[in-house]
Design a protein around this motif. Structure first.
Motif, PDB file in Angstrom:
ATOM      1  N   ALA A  15      -3.331  -4.890  -1.633  1.00 47.00           N
ATOM      2  CA  ALA A  15      -2.260  -3.979  -2.065  1.00 47.00           C
ATOM      3  C   ALA A  15      -0.914  -4.603  -1.723  1.00 47.00           C
ATOM      4  O   ALA A  15      -0.507  -4.609  -0.566  1.00 47.00           O
ATOM      5  CB  ALA A  15      -2.419  -2.621  -1.381  1.00 47.00           C
ATOM      6  N   LYS A  16      -0.240  -5.150  -2.745  1.00 49.19           N
ATOM      7  CA  LYS A  16       1.044  -5.832  -2.499  1.00 49.19           C
ATOM      8  C   LYS A  16       2.186  -4.947  -2.968  1.00 49.19           C
ATOM      9  O   LYS A  16       2.102  -4.370  -4.055  1.00 49.19           O
ATOM     10  CB  LYS A  16       1.082  -7.149  -3.266  1.00 49.19           C
ATOM     11  N   PRO A  17       3.261  -4.890  -2.201  1.00 51.35           N
ATOM     12  CA  PRO A  17       4.399  -4.051  -2.617  1.00 51.35           C
ATOM     13  C   PRO A  17       4.895  -4.442  -4.007  1.00 51.35           C
ATOM     14  O   PRO A  17       4.970  -5.624  -4.332  1.00 51.35           O
ATOM     15  CB  PRO A  17       5.459  -4.341  -1.563  1.00 51.35           C
ATOM     16  N   LYS A  18       5.228  -3.436  -4.819  1.00 49.50           N
ATOM     17  CA  LYS A  18       5.748  -3.696  -6.158  1.00 49.50           C
ATOM     18  C   LYS A  18       7.168  -4.271  -6.064  1.00 49.50           C
ATOM     19  O   LYS A  18       7.909  -3.934  -5.139  1.00 49.50           O
ATOM     20  CB  LYS A  18       5.793  -2.381  -6.946  1.00 49.50           C
ATOM     21  N   PRO A  19       7.557  -5.123  -7.010  1.00 48.95           N
ATOM     22  CA  PRO A  19       8.922  -5.670  -6.951  1.00 48.95           C
ATOM     23  C   PRO A  19       9.962  -4.576  -7.219  1.00 48.95           C
ATOM     24  O   PRO A  19       9.730  -3.700  -8.057  1.00 48.95           O
ATOM     25  CB  PRO A  19       8.940  -6.719  -8.065  1.00 48.95           C
ATOM     26  N   PRO A  20      11.102  -4.620  -6.514  1.00 46.69           N
ATOM     27  CA  PRO A  20      12.128  -3.585  -6.676  1.00 46.69           C
ATOM     28  C   PRO A  20      12.716  -3.578  -8.092  1.00 46.69           C
ATOM     29  O   PRO A  20      12.767  -4.611  -8.752  1.00 46.69           O
ATOM     30  CB  PRO A  20      13.199  -3.972  -5.660  1.00 46.69           C
ATOM     31  N   GLY A 293       0.633 -10.428 -14.352  1.00 54.13           N
ATOM     32  CA  GLY A 293       0.946 -10.833 -12.975  1.00 54.13           C
ATOM     33  C   GLY A 293       0.530  -9.779 -11.960  1.00 54.13           C
ATOM     34  O   GLY A 293       0.408 -10.062 -10.779  1.00 54.13           O
ATOM     35  N   ASP A 294       0.301  -8.558 -12.431  1.00 50.46           N
ATOM     36  CA  ASP A 294       0.002  -7.449 -11.514  1.00 50.46           C
ATOM     37  C   ASP A 294      -1.502  -7.221 -11.427  1.00 50.46           C
ATOM     38  O   ASP A 294      -2.249  -7.637 -12.278  1.00 50.46           O
ATOM     39  CB  ASP A 294       0.649  -6.158 -12.012  1.00 50.46           C
ATOM     40  N   ASP A 295      -1.897  -6.521 -10.395  1.00 49.80           N
ATOM     41  CA  ASP A 295      -3.298  -6.147 -10.239  1.00 49.80           C
ATOM     42  C   ASP A 295      -3.413  -4.637 -10.322  1.00 49.80           C
ATOM     43  O   ASP A 295      -2.471  -3.913 -10.021  1.00 49.80           O
ATOM     44  CB  ASP A 295      -3.812  -6.581  -8.863  1.00 49.80           C
ATOM     45  N   THR A 296      -4.576  -4.165 -10.755  1.00 49.96           N
ATOM     46  CA  THR A 296      -4.903  -2.748 -10.634  1.00 49.96           C
ATOM     47  C   THR A 296      -5.965  -2.617  -9.549  1.00 49.96           C
ATOM     48  O   THR A 296      -6.988  -3.313  -9.594  1.00 49.96           O
ATOM     49  CB  THR A 296      -5.456  -2.191 -11.959  1.00 49.96           C
ATOM     50  N   LEU A 323       1.641  -0.277  -1.621  1.00 50.50           N
ATOM     51  CA  LEU A 323       2.246  -0.645  -2.921  1.00 50.50           C
ATOM     52  C   LEU A 323       3.705  -0.204  -2.981  1.00 50.50           C
ATOM     53  O   LEU A 323       4.546  -0.843  -3.606  1.00 50.50           O
ATOM     54  CB  LEU A 323       1.489   0.019  -4.080  1.00 50.50           C
ATOM     55  N   ALA A 324       3.990   0.926  -2.313  1.00 50.08           N
ATOM     56  CA  ALA A 324       5.349   1.480  -2.313  1.00 50.08           C
ATOM     57  C   ALA A 324       6.185   0.887  -1.180  1.00 50.08           C
ATOM     58  O   ALA A 324       7.297   1.350  -0.936  1.00 50.08           O
ATOM     59  CB  ALA A 324       5.292   2.996  -2.195  1.00 50.08           C
ATOM     60  N   ALA A 325       5.639  -0.105  -0.455  1.00 49.87           N
ATOM     61  CA  ALA A 325       6.329  -0.787   0.653  1.00 49.87           C
ATOM     62  C   ALA A 325       6.673   0.167   1.787  1.00 49.87           C
ATOM     63  O   ALA A 325       7.660  -0.029   2.494  1.00 49.87           O
ATOM     64  CB  ALA A 325       7.599  -1.500   0.148  1.00 49.87           C
ATOM     65  N   ARG A 326       5.851   1.217   1.944  1.00 47.48           N
ATOM     66  CA  ARG A 326       6.191   2.211   2.943  1.00 47.48           C
ATOM     67  C   ARG A 326       5.573   1.954   4.308  1.00 47.48           C
ATOM     68  O   ARG A 326       5.600   2.818   5.169  1.00 47.48           O
ATOM     69  CB  ARG A 326       5.808   3.604   2.439  1.00 47.48           C
ATOM     70  N   GLY A 327       5.016   0.761   4.542  1.00 49.39           N
ATOM     71  CA  GLY A 327       4.429   0.516   5.857  1.00 49.39           C
ATOM     72  C   GLY A 327       3.134   1.283   6.002  1.00 49.39           C
ATOM     73  O   GLY A 327       2.486   1.591   5.015  1.00 49.39           O
ATOM     74  N   ASP A 328       2.776   1.628   7.216  1.00 48.26           N
ATOM     75  CA  ASP A 328       1.459   2.202   7.468  1.00 48.26           C
ATOM     76  C   ASP A 328       1.463   3.705   7.196  1.00 48.26           C
ATOM     77  O   ASP A 328       2.107   4.467   7.906  1.00 48.26           O
ATOM     78  CB  ASP A 328       1.049   1.921   8.915  1.00 48.26           C
ATOM     79  N   THR A 329       0.735   4.119   6.148  1.00 46.63           N
ATOM     80  CA  THR A 329       0.647   5.548   5.856  1.00 46.63           C
ATOM     81  C   THR A 329      -0.777   6.062   6.102  1.00 46.63           C
ATOM     82  O   THR A 329      -1.173   7.093   5.579  1.00 46.63           O
ATOM     83  CB  THR A 329       1.061   5.853   4.397  1.00 46.63           C
TER      84      THR A 329
END
Ligand code: AMP
Ligand code: MG
Length: 408
Positions: A15-20, A293-296, A323-329
């Motif tokens: 799970a990689k953060p989406k680009p801004p 370039g993206d994964d599902t 994915l939302a770059a929110r750290g540990d949820t």
């Protein structure tokens, strides 16, 4: 079979953060900022009055008492036109620029207008000691033009939205909301609007997982219900693969109509794992589909509603957070003492619906009466999952165990 921790690591590593991307501040609540934000203004833009009252020269009020000539009235949004000299004052409102010459503001409550004399008359001030700077907020005291006011990585709450508006950044770059498609499967499923006929059950997982996805910060996409039929599964799964995450429920176990893993492999979704040592939720399927370039990320959750929800909380929610770059949820883990005796049996770690209460610093956990993974109703009262290791044994009241707090 993978442990829960190993499975979660497998999920998170994919799970990689989406680009801004640019986003209106009106849609950015809860998203993570993808750039550094600098102010384009001084705030406040001028030395401003913090009260409604009179702008004065502090020395004129060394004794706390004076009778002053009122030069003008300055409201918020107006600009002063006069410079104060000794014995002079200007009526001023909260937020208005302090006129030059003045170095303090006295509250209106400490004034009494006197009749006649000068354009705006005279005023009598009787107050306690006045010091220079009193009731004035200096220009740029909050932020100066060019200051960094927000850093990349910050999660946007209402206060950050306000700061973005203050510095004129109405379209900041943020990590976009992940899109999560939800696909319940099963020949027995009917719409919650229908009354089930013999053999049918209402599709509770669909609305539940859509709501869970939204609560995790995702944009949820409803794919409707798929029958246990390869052609329809292929078509609807194919649509779901256009999202960042596809959450399928049902059809991943060992039944004759559990067709989901086969269809996913046909559609070239790379299987990362199938089955996790966990109850409820053992049949969980997880894989990744390349999409440009993206994964599902594809999750096949077991269809029993509690299994579906527990798997969502343990694996899908943290993936959406990443994915939302929110750290540990991930769910917060605590230790608590059992409030009652509890007998547990089984070959896998069990996550058991429970109520968790903390009083006077001591956490007590009480497993609920629960009929297993089809019993969603009992989960309504739960605010935690009590974690029991594999094996058959009776846990005694007062024993300390691990638990995961469910989101409110
Ligand atoms: P499955 O994982 O497809 O074998 O389904 C396991 C159990 O969960 C069965 O009793 C199903 O009827 C039930 N189930 C599957 N999908 C749903 C759903 N969307 N809503 C409610 N129950 C479901
Ligand atoms: Mg099924």
């Amino acid at each position: 079979m993978l442990s829960v921790d190993e499975a979660l690591q497998q999920v998170l590593s994919r799970a990689k953060p989406k680009p801004p991307a640019a986003c209106s501040i009106h849609d950015a609540l809860g998203l993570v900022l993808g750039e550094e934000i600098r102010s384009d203004v001084d705030s406040p833009p001028h030395d401003k009055s913090l009260v409604d009252g009179y702008a004065v020269i502090a020395e004129d009020l060394a004794l706390g008492q004076a009778e002053l000539e009122v030069l003008e009235e300055i409201t918020a949004g107006a600009v002063p036109t006069r410079t104060l000299g000794r014995g002079q004052t200007a009526r001023i409102m909260t937020g208005a620029p302090v006129p030059s010459g003045a170095d303090a503001v006295v509250m209106v409550e400490d004034s009494r207008p006197l009749a006649a004399g000068g354009a705006l008359g005279r005023v009598r001030i009787a107050t306690r000691r006045v010091v220079a700077g009193q009731n004035i907020m200096r220009r740029a005291a909050s932020m100066a033009k060019g200051d960094v006011v927000l850093r990349a990585g910050r999660e946007l709450r209402s206060v950050e939205i306000g700061v973005l508006a203050e510095v004129g950044r109405t379209q900041p770059r943020v990590v976009p909301r992940p899109t999560v498609a939800v696909l319940p499967t099963g020949n027995e499923l009917v719409s919650p609007r229908q009354v089930p006929t013999p053999g049918q059950v209402r599709n509770s997982n669909g609305p539940m997982l859509l709501a869970a996805a939204r609560s995790a910060g995702a944009e949820a996409v409803d794919l409707g219900i798929a029958r246990d039929e390869p052609q329809q599964l292929r078509e609807l799964i194919g649509r779901g693969l256009e999202c960042d995450v596809l959450v399928i429920s049902g059809g991943v176990s060992a039944g004759v109509l559990d067709l989901v893993p086969g269809v996913l492999e046909e559609l070239r979704v790379e299987r990362i794992f199938h089955k996790v040592s966990l109850k409820p939720g053992k049949p969980l399927w997880f894989g990744v589909s390349a999409r440009g370039g993206d994964d599902t990320l594809v999750f096949g959750l077991p269809g029993n509603p509690v299994s579906s929800l527990v798997c969502f909380e343990l694996f899908v929610r943290p993936a959406i957070g990443r994915l939302a770059a929110r750290g540990d949820t991930s769910l917060v883990e605590v230790t608590a003492d059992l409030a009652i005796d509890h007998s547990q049996r089984g070959d896998h770690p069990t996550y058991y619906p429970a109520t968790l209460k903390t009083t006077l610093g001591r956490s007590l956990i009480e497993p609920l009466r629960w009929q297993g993974s089809g019993d969603l109703r009992s989960l309504v009262e739960a605010n935690a999952l009590a974690c029991f290791p594999p094996g058959d044994r009776t846990y005694r009241s007062g024993e300390t165990i691990r638990a995961l707090q469910l989101q409110r």
